[in-house]
Motif scaffolding. Structure first.
Motif, PDB file in Angstrom:
ATOM      1  N   LEU A 335       0.826  -1.207   0.000  1.00 35.96           N
ATOM      2  CA  LEU A 335       0.000   0.000   0.000  1.00 35.96           C
ATOM      3  C   LEU A 335       0.862   1.259   0.000  1.00 35.96           C
ATOM      4  N   GLN A 336       1.981   1.219   0.774  1.00 38.54           N
ATOM      5  CA  GLN A 336       2.812   2.421   0.857  1.00 38.54           C
ATOM      6  C   GLN A 336       3.601   2.678  -0.409  1.00 38.54           C
ATOM      7  N   PHE A 337       3.559   1.727  -1.378  1.00 36.12           N
ATOM      8  CA  PHE A 337       4.347   1.884  -2.588  1.00 36.12           C
ATOM      9  C   PHE A 337       3.502   2.196  -3.819  1.00 36.12           C
ATOM     10  N   ILE A 338       2.198   2.447  -3.649  1.00 39.59           N
ATOM     11  CA  ILE A 338       1.394   2.713  -4.838  1.00 39.59           C
ATOM     12  C   ILE A 338       1.936   3.963  -5.526  1.00 39.59           C
ATOM     13  N   GLU A 339       2.088   3.876  -6.840  1.00 41.81           N
ATOM     14  CA  GLU A 339       2.753   4.952  -7.575  1.00 41.81           C
ATOM     15  C   GLU A 339       1.877   6.193  -7.681  1.00 41.81           C
ATOM     16  N   ASN A 340       0.595   5.987  -7.946  1.00 48.32           N
ATOM     17  CA  ASN A 340      -0.283   7.120  -8.206  1.00 48.32           C
ATOM     18  C   ASN A 340      -1.111   7.410  -6.966  1.00 48.32           C
ATOM     19  N   ILE A 341      -0.456   7.991  -5.960  1.00 51.93           N
ATOM     20  CA  ILE A 341      -1.162   8.266  -4.708  1.00 51.93           C
ATOM     21  C   ILE A 341      -2.191   9.358  -4.953  1.00 51.93           C
ATOM     22  N   PRO A 342      -3.445   9.124  -4.613  1.00 50.17           N
ATOM     23  CA  PRO A 342      -4.470  10.166  -4.838  1.00 50.17           C
ATOM     24  C   PRO A 342      -4.232  11.367  -3.933  1.00 50.17           C
TER      25      PRO A 342
END
Length: 1615
Positions: A335-342
């Motif tokens: 979760l902490q590595f999602i590229e496209n953080i909203p």
């Protein structure tokens, strides 16, 4: 899909169909339609609402056309009335749940209907008609299915369900969740992207594969041909909004369900669905326009709404008040590595919290100064990577793990794909290159290189998968190789004679290029760039040209220069390295070679590549004529060049010729060696005169000074040519040729090594069956190449090969010479091993060994020495020990005396404790056979016996009687050898098999000692009995040479429980016959360092060298073999046995007498080191000095004051701290990899500074003939064959010094720890006094930047004391080449490394001393300090010393913990078992501060012990006991501490347990072991409820633990 899974799916489908036709379905659906205002006509049209535009106005208008539904309050009454009509309430409930789920999917976009459904769910839950544990998973599965676009519903898609998530370590086996009306058609889980922690510390999320995409991603990509249409399509937008409202409603329902207690499996199902939604929140954007993926995207309100609802659910699940799911599950998610953080603050807050807690948890996995932990090559031991499921010899072939890269969770990662993701310039990259640079300087075993290297990408087949194990990328190797070249160029330019360094490096460089781990074209490009841009004006000589000329004939290089598309450019760059600079000594052989090497290179390129000829230097081509002219003059006529009398210019020119005309040069060398002609070996008395044996006359072997300058191409040609002459020729080779051959192999150990048995069999399968070939190979191996095989890591493989020979011969009559030589070689091989080994190849743990009785006994002694002095590196090997001992002892009757066993390590002593002494049974067997044996011996051995009876005896005697032949002869002698027919006895013994002779020797010794005891009881004089026994043995060994002396001595010392056995041994060793034989051996053998001997070898006759029994009828001459040489592995064992029996004076006298012989022992350094360690604390000072004198003291880098320390008149007084600090400085300078690369940083002075480091504490160079070996720089392997590398020599010399000091281990450890605790402020103060307070870190440092920014707030008295007396610091730092800050950190590493080499007496003292220092810190027990102050103090105290050193905030605790971590990292796993003493000595713990210190000390051991399950559990139990001390139900802590204060420790325990369960880095499928959960459960019962709650999932209760609920063993056996 397996069979059971198919059955479960079929049963679920059947249940679903039964619900479709259940009689309650229609009325329940009608009831819901009534209250939802849908009408009956909509019952069979569930998709109508999906197609209905979700516009509130339209909905409202649409509703006006319908009748108003009844009030909500009426619903429960109607439902209960309907419910009463159906007796099967479970089926009724299931039908209701299925209908509700379909209505939720239909009505999610309609606000009032959604509210009504929420109301209904709450109401039905109140009357028990909703089972949340079955309803919620079914709902989530249906939602996943419903989110598919229209037309994709029938496709097989990965979805999140109880069946698909069973891969996760937190999820159950399929079928444990209640029935659902949704069937997953594909068991693949999308959550591999949610739980993947196989990434290094710089994580990058790669594009997800189709198999791991969420449903909508998968469908979008699968219909990529319609992407442009879908993007603008209203149906897609409507579908997105509809899905958003569906997720929103689903989250609301889940929040309602979470108000009651659910099963762990349900929590897990919810958690993983929520994570999947969050990770793939922007899934509809992907596949629409790839450029949008990299852009920040602001989600609309609908998406924000369900995102927030998801977050609400997740926060509720991980809420530490309820702890429905461990917070750790978030830490190991992606979760902490999602590229496209909203652009959403709530989600960003969660991610920040995950990062914060993850970093705190990861800290506990890492040791202090972890980035400094790097192979030193001072010890051979480098642990294998974690291999919990691999046993036996197979583990030995795995790739080593010299370093590992840390993941974001702090766990060590291995494998080539990890290596390739390391960014250049990062700390990990620098540590890797630092390791390689150190390897290039210290030349570790080629075996080490083979295990860590990988092929360069350009040479690797496209189909080859990444190589397992911790490795270095080809870019790292290339960079480090160039660094080493530049470093050597700087040394050369500074007028330091480093020719030897260049020679050693060229051997490794040849090996690396030939192995294909360096992309040659890329290497040349980077080298040119470095020398023309980065280090201008550094290339002043032709050393680089010479280096490239060494490798130019390698196939990969020739391809690059002849076939590669860039061949012309590469050739031009190679030619650019030429320099015309001439040496001040033009006649020096090196100068001549460097002057002409460019011409050699040009000539070679001319013949290789026609297209590059225009770029060749015509002057250099013309210069080739000078080489040709010199060669014509030198080889003119019949005159043979005398290489013993060549002048320097001739040597240099011949070196040049080896580069241009290797074949003529090779023929010249071979002609030199055979120039004396041949000679007939005279036939012996037992041989027919018709048999002719021709041998080459002796000449001088080629000196090392001449061989060192030969091109590698010539060395290869010579080695093969010599092998043909040695092993395939018709003439017996000269000793000079054999010696020259071995010198070639020793001078280039990386490039020329070959495993002889495999190599020769490959050349010709029948070669070893030729007369004399096996003998010659065994002699070469036993007396010349034994250390080389150990250096190569091939000792075990050779031992197995030799064992095959022994096994084939031990039952065969005759062949005593080959058998005894092979057995002696095997003895030496066994004694040469320095780590645990298996007695059968490929780890076969069943069946007896193929060893002889002698080798079996030697193996047990070697295991005792190994385990006690070096430890067992892999704890798994302890599991094999009992089986291995059973294999060894299955064919042996022997037991060791109590005096011997008291010095055995406890693990071996316990394993042998049940073995009974069978000597009494052996004597009984003798007594039963005595009459028959004496009768046979009388007929056979009486002086007038008939010679024909010999064959009768051999053919007709029973085997059980033949073993008593020598015993019978002994009895018949009565001390008068003339009573025995020695001729008949000799003939019979020669016709026996070798193992029968061995059995005779052991039996004769038992019978002799037994008869001595009987005769003593009868009143005979002991002196007379000894004289009689010696006379009898002399008859066997010397007078008639009937038995091998070495086996007889071994048999006698193994009976040291008899009071007379050792006395007989000493008397035999004192015999004049043996002393004369040894003197003759030393006289004819020449210099003990055989490679220095330049004289002519003298061949000794076979019978004189080996005696009658071994020589027999064999005429094949000996080369190096001798009865005296056979004693070399035996004398050390005799010394061991004398010490065990407290005969110290005798041992000392024996060492004095046999020191000249032991000078020829190739393992004498190892012998000295091991015997001092094995008997530490039991040896008197006088004997220690005598043991040290076995060494050639002048060539051992002892400390300057060491002789004074061991001869001190006051042994109670400990040496000053300056002595120990100098010892540590020697390790820093010569053993620990340098922190900086001097070839990159600083001016030219850095190179000489590095030379200062590398030559610190070195002895004078070995005197060599010829100028080529005059260097005092790096030592070649042949100069330090034992222990093998200079780093090993320095480290183990320090070990020998420590073990020899006449003071206790306690005093030594206190001194070392005192230095470590105070060295940083001491050095800083000294530096400030000398240099005005400079606090710089220095250029080129790989130390990390301090995070504290120099702050020293609130430290106060927690810092270490200002300085330490007794250390002369005036030039301490300058002698190291480091800044004071760097040196202080490296001294801690050096101290830990040194202590890890010492025996366990020092370990226990280290634990005592370090725990004392920790407990004496006043602030740990100061009850007046606030919790915040204590926490701050602990944080500073546990800072890495490399950071603290930069800020001058070093603390005693920080230095001590770093010392323990350095110690742990170098300790074999078996010795780690003692580390639990630390915890016991720090207990009872009454503060969180001390708890944190204990966890910081012991925590990093848990991942290190992942493959040592028992030891892991023991260490975990110790940590839990500390936790109970502080947070137990009955603990008395001075300050009340909330459970949340130790959340990081709770996270760490979760992670360490998962890491151990996986046996490596945590994966999606990782799960704890069942017994570890049980251990945690038992400990948890003693904790406070709030702490117990945080660990609630780490227990074996399937009803409360998420992990237990999914554990196959626990689910099957819940009790």
């Amino acid at each position: 899909m397996d069979q059971s899974q198919g059955q479960r799916t079929a049963s679920a489908s059947a249940a679903s169909r039964s619900f479709q036709f259940h009689p309650a379905r229609a009325p329940i659906l009608d009831l819901f339609n009534l209250y939802l205002g849908l009408g009956r006509n909509n019952r069979h049209k569930p998709d109508d609402l999906l197609r209905e535009p979700p516009n509130k106005t339209q909905k409202r208008v649409h509703a006006l056309n319908r009748e108003l539904p009844p009030p909500n309050e009426q619903f429960i009454l109607d439902f209960e009335q309907l419910q009463s009509q159906f007796p099967d309430q479970d089926q009724f409930r299931s039908v209701t749940e299925a209908i509700l789920i379909s209505l939720v999917v239909q009505c999610s976009g309609h606000g009032p209907r959604s509210d009504f459904l929420l109301y209904v769910l709450r109401t039905l839950c109140g009357i028990g008609c909703i089972n949340w544990d079955s309803f919620l998973p079914s709902l989530l599965s249906s939602v996943s299915s419903a989110e598919l676009p229209v037309g994709q519903m029938s496709q097989a898609v990965p979805t999140v369900s109880s069946s698909s998530l069973s891969q996760s370590g937190m999820l159950p086996p399929q079928g444990t969740v209640a029935n659902s009306n949704f069937q997953s058609l594909n068991p693949a889980s999308p959550l591999t992207s949610v739980h993947s922690i196989g990434s290094p510390a710089q994580p990058t999320i790669e594009s997800l594969s189709y198999a791991t995409l969420s449903p909508v991603k998968s469908s979008d990509i699968s219909s990529s041909g319609q992407q442009s249409k879908l993007r603008g399509s209203p149906s897609v937008r409507n579908n997105d909004i509809s899905n958003s409202s569906l997720r929103q409603l689903c989250c609301k329902i889940i929040l309602t369900g979470l108000e009651v207690s659910l099963k762990p499996v349900t929590y897990a199902e919810i958690f993983h669905h929520m994570l999947n939604w969050l990770v793939n929140w922007d899934q509809r954007q992907q596949g629409v326009d790839e450029t949008d993926i990299l852009k920040s995207w602001r989600p609309d309100k609908a998406v924000i709404a369900w995102l927030h609802s998801c977050l609400d659910v997740i926060w509720l699940l991980v809420d530490e008040g309820k702890c429905r799911v461990p917070f750790y599950e978030l830490l190991r998610s992606d979760l902490q590595f999602i590229e496209n953080i909203p652009d959403d603050e709530a989600l960003f807050t969660l991610i920040l919290e995950i990062h914060r807690r993850r970093d705190m948890m990861a800290m506990h996995m890492q040791m202090l100064d972890q980035h400094l932990h790097c192979p030193t090559f001072g010890t051979h031991r480098i642990l294998n990577q974690t291999t919990p499921n691999i046993s036996g010899e197979a583990a030995a072939h795995l790739r080593l793990s010299p370093i590992s890269y840390l993941s974001v969770l702090g766990e060590p990662l291995h494998a080539e794909d990890i290596t390739n993701s390391i960014q250049k310039g990062s700390l990990d990259w620098e540590r890797a290159v630092r390791c390689i640079r150190h390897a290039l300087r210290t030349t570790p075993s080629p075996d080490w290189w083979r295990r860590v290297l990988v092929l360069a990408p350009c040479y690797r087949p496209s189909s080859q998968a990444p190589t397992a194990g911790a490795v270095f990328s080809s870019e790292m190797i290339c960079e480090a190789t160039i660094d080493r070249i530049v470093e050597l160029l700087k040394l050369t330019n500074s007028e330091i004679n480093c020719w030897q360094d260049w020679l050693v490096f060229s051997d490794i460089f040849y090996f690396l290029v030939k192995s294909g781990c360096i992309d040659f074209v890329d290497f040349v490009d980077k080298l040119v760039s470095r020398l023309t841009e980065g280090d201008q004006h550094i290339l002043k000589t032709n050393h680089v040209t010479w280096l490239l000329a060494q490798i130019i004939r390698i196939e990969l290089v020739m391809n690059a220069l002849n076939l590669d598309s860039r061949k012309v450019e590469t050739t031009r760059k190679i030619l650019s390295f030429h320099r015309e600079d001439r040496s001040s000594d033009p006649n020096n052989p090196q100068s001549i070679l460097l002057e002409f090497v460019s011409s050699c290179q040009n000539l070679r390129i001319w013949s290789l590549n026609t297209t590059a000829r225009e770029y060749l230097n015509s002057e250099q081509l013309q210069k080739g004529k000078q080489i040709d002219e010199w060669w014509r003059q030198a080889s003119k006529g019949d005159r043979m060049m005398d290489y013993m009398n060549m002048d320097e210019r001739s040597i240099g020119m011949f070196w040049v010729v080896t580069y241009t005309m290797a074949q003529p040069a090779c023929e010249t060398v071979m002609n030199w060696l055979t120039s004396a002609g041949v000679i007939d070996l005279l036939p012996g008395p037992n041989l027919q005169s018709a048999e002719r044996l021709v041998a080459t006359r002796e000449v001088n072997p080629l000196p090392m000074s001449l061989l060192s300058g030969f091109s590698m191409n010539l060395c290869l040609k010579l080695s093969y040519q010599m092998e043909d002459s040695l092993f395939s020729g018709q003439v017996v080779p000269s000793i000079a040729m054999v010696e020259t051959y071995t010198r070639l192999l020793l001078i280039a150990p990386h490039s020329l090594f070959r495993s002889h048995f495999n190599h020769l069999v490959h050349k010709s399968p029948s070669l070893l069956s030729k007369p004399g070939v096996t003998l010659l190979v065994l002699e070469i191996l036993n007396y010349r190449l034994l250390p080389l095989y150990r250096y190569q890591g091939k000792s075990k493989a050779l031992m197995y090969d030799v064992t095959k020979i022994i096994s084939a011969l031990k039952g065969k009559r005759g062949d005593h010479r080959v058998f005894r030589l092979a057995e002696n070689l095997c003895l030496n091989l066994i004694f040469s091993l320095r780590d645990f080994f298996l007695v059968r190849r490929e780890g076969k743990l069943q069946g007896p060994t193929e060893f002889t009785e002698t080798l079996n006994r030697a193996t047990v002694i070697t295991l005792a020495i190994l385990i006690k002095t070096r430890g067992i590196a892999d704890a798994d090997h302890l599991l094999y020990l009992q089986n291995m001992l059973e294999q060894i002892m299955s064919t042996s009757q022997h037991t060791w005396s109590e005096k011997t066993q008291r010095h055995f390590p406890s693990v071996l002593r316990e394993a042998l404790s049940g073995r009974t002494d069978k000597r009494s049974l052996a004597i009984q067997a003798w007594q039963q056979a005595e009459t028959t044996v004496i009768n046979q011996c009388t007929q056979l051995l009486s002086p007038s016996a008939d010679p024909s009876y010999v064959m009768t005896y051999i053919s007709h005697s029973f085997p059980q009687h033949r073993q008593y032949l020598c015993a019978g002869a002994l009895i018949l002698m009565h001390g008068h050898p003339e009573n025995i027919n020695s001729g008949n006895l000799g003939r019979v013994l020669r016709e026996f098999s070798p193992e029968e002779v061995t059995s005779n020797i052991y039996t004769m010794v038992d019978v002799m000692l037994h008869h001595m005891q009987i005769e003593l009881q009868q009143g005979h004089s002991l002196q007379d009995l000894m004289i009689k026994a010696l006379a009898s043995l002399t008859f066997f060994v010397w007078t008639n040479e009937l038995l091998p002396l070495d086996i007889l001595l071994l048999a006698l010392i193994d009976r040291d429980d008899d009071p007379h056995a050792l006395r007989i041994v000493i008397s035999l060793l004192d015999r004049q016959e043996l002393q004369q034989r040894i003197k003759l051996f030393c006289l004819t053998r020449g210099h003990p360092e055989h490679w220095l001997y330049s004289g002519t070898f003298k061949r000794v006759e076979v019978q004189k060298a080996l005696g009658n029994h071994l020589s027999g009828k064999d005429r094949y001459p000996v080369f190096f073999d001798d009865i005296a040489a056979r004693l070399l592995p035996v004398i050390p064992l005799i010394i061991y046995r004398l010490i065990e029996n407290d005969a110290m004076d005798t041992a000392e006298r024996l060492l004095a007498v046999y020191s000249p012989l032991l000078a020829y022992y190739p393992l004498r350094f190892t012998f000295v080191r091991d015997i001092l360690s094995y008997f530490y604390g039991h040896l008197p000072g006088k004997l220690i000095v005598r043991i040290l004198n076995v060494l050639d003291i002048s060539k051992i880098p002892f400390s300057e004051s060491f002789p004074q320390q061991i001869s001190s008149s006051n042994p109670v007084m400990c040496p000053p701290l300056d002595y120990f600090s100098t010892l540590l400085l020697g390790i820093v300078n010569n053993v620990i990899p340098p922190l900086h690369n001097n070839s990159k940083s600083g001016p030219m002075g850095d190179a000489s500074n590095n030379a200062l480091r590398t030559t610190q504490n070195k002895p004078p160079a070995v005197s060599q003939s010829g100028p080529a070996n005059a260097s005092e720089g790096q030592k070649a392997f042949y100069q330090i064959q034992d222990p093998g590398t200079y780093t090993q020599l320095v480290l183990e010399t320090a070990v020998i010094e420590i073990l020899s000091l006449p003071v206790s281990a306690s005093q030594i450890v206190q001194s070392l720890v005192q230095i470590v605790v105070n060295i940083q402020p001491t050095l800083i103060q000294s530096s400030n006094a000398l240099h005005g307070g400079s606090n710089g870190v220095g250029q080129g440092s790989v130390l990390p930047t301090s995070p504290s920014g120099g702050s020293t707030d609130s430290l106060g008295a927690s810092r270490s004391t200002p300085s330490v007396s007794g250390i002369n610091t005036s030039n301490f730092a300058s002698r190291s080449g480091y800044t004071c800050q760097q040196l202080s950190c490296l001294l801690i590493q050096a101290c830990g490394l040194l202590l890890a080499q010492l025996p366990s007496d020092f370990h226990s003292q280290l634990y005592l001393e370090t725990t004392r220092i920790i407990k004496e810190n006043w602030w740990l027990t100061d009850g007046k300090r606030s919790l915040g102050e204590i926490d701050s103090a602990v944080g500073y105290a546990l800072l890495d010393p490399t950071w603290a050193a930069q800020d001058n905030t070093s603390t005693a605790i920080g230095n001590v913990v770093a010392l323990l971590h350095s110690f742990f990292s170098n300790l074999p796993q078996e010795w780690l078992e003692g580390t639990n003493v630390i915890v016991n000595q720090l207990r009872p713990v009454a503060s969180v501060a001390m708890l944190r210190i204990v966890f910081r000390i012991m925590g990093p051991l848990l991942p290190k012990l992942a493959n040592a399950h028992a030891l892991f559990n023991k260490t975990l139990s110790s940590l839990l006991s500390i936790l109970v001390d502080v947070f137990g139900k009955n603990s008395q802590t001075s300050i009340a501490v909330d459970a949340s204060e130790i959340a990081d420790l709770i996270d760490f325990l979760h992670h360490a347990i998962h890491y151990e369960g996986q046996g490596g880095s945590v994966q999606a499928s990782s799960k704890p072991r069942a017994d570890v959960l049980a251990l945690m459960g038992r400990a948890s019962e003693r904790l406070r409820p709030d702490i117990q709650h945080l660990l609630s999932h780490l227990n074996p209760d399937v009803n409360s633990s998420v992990y237990a609920a999914f554990h196959p063993k626990l689910v099957q056996n819940p009790s």
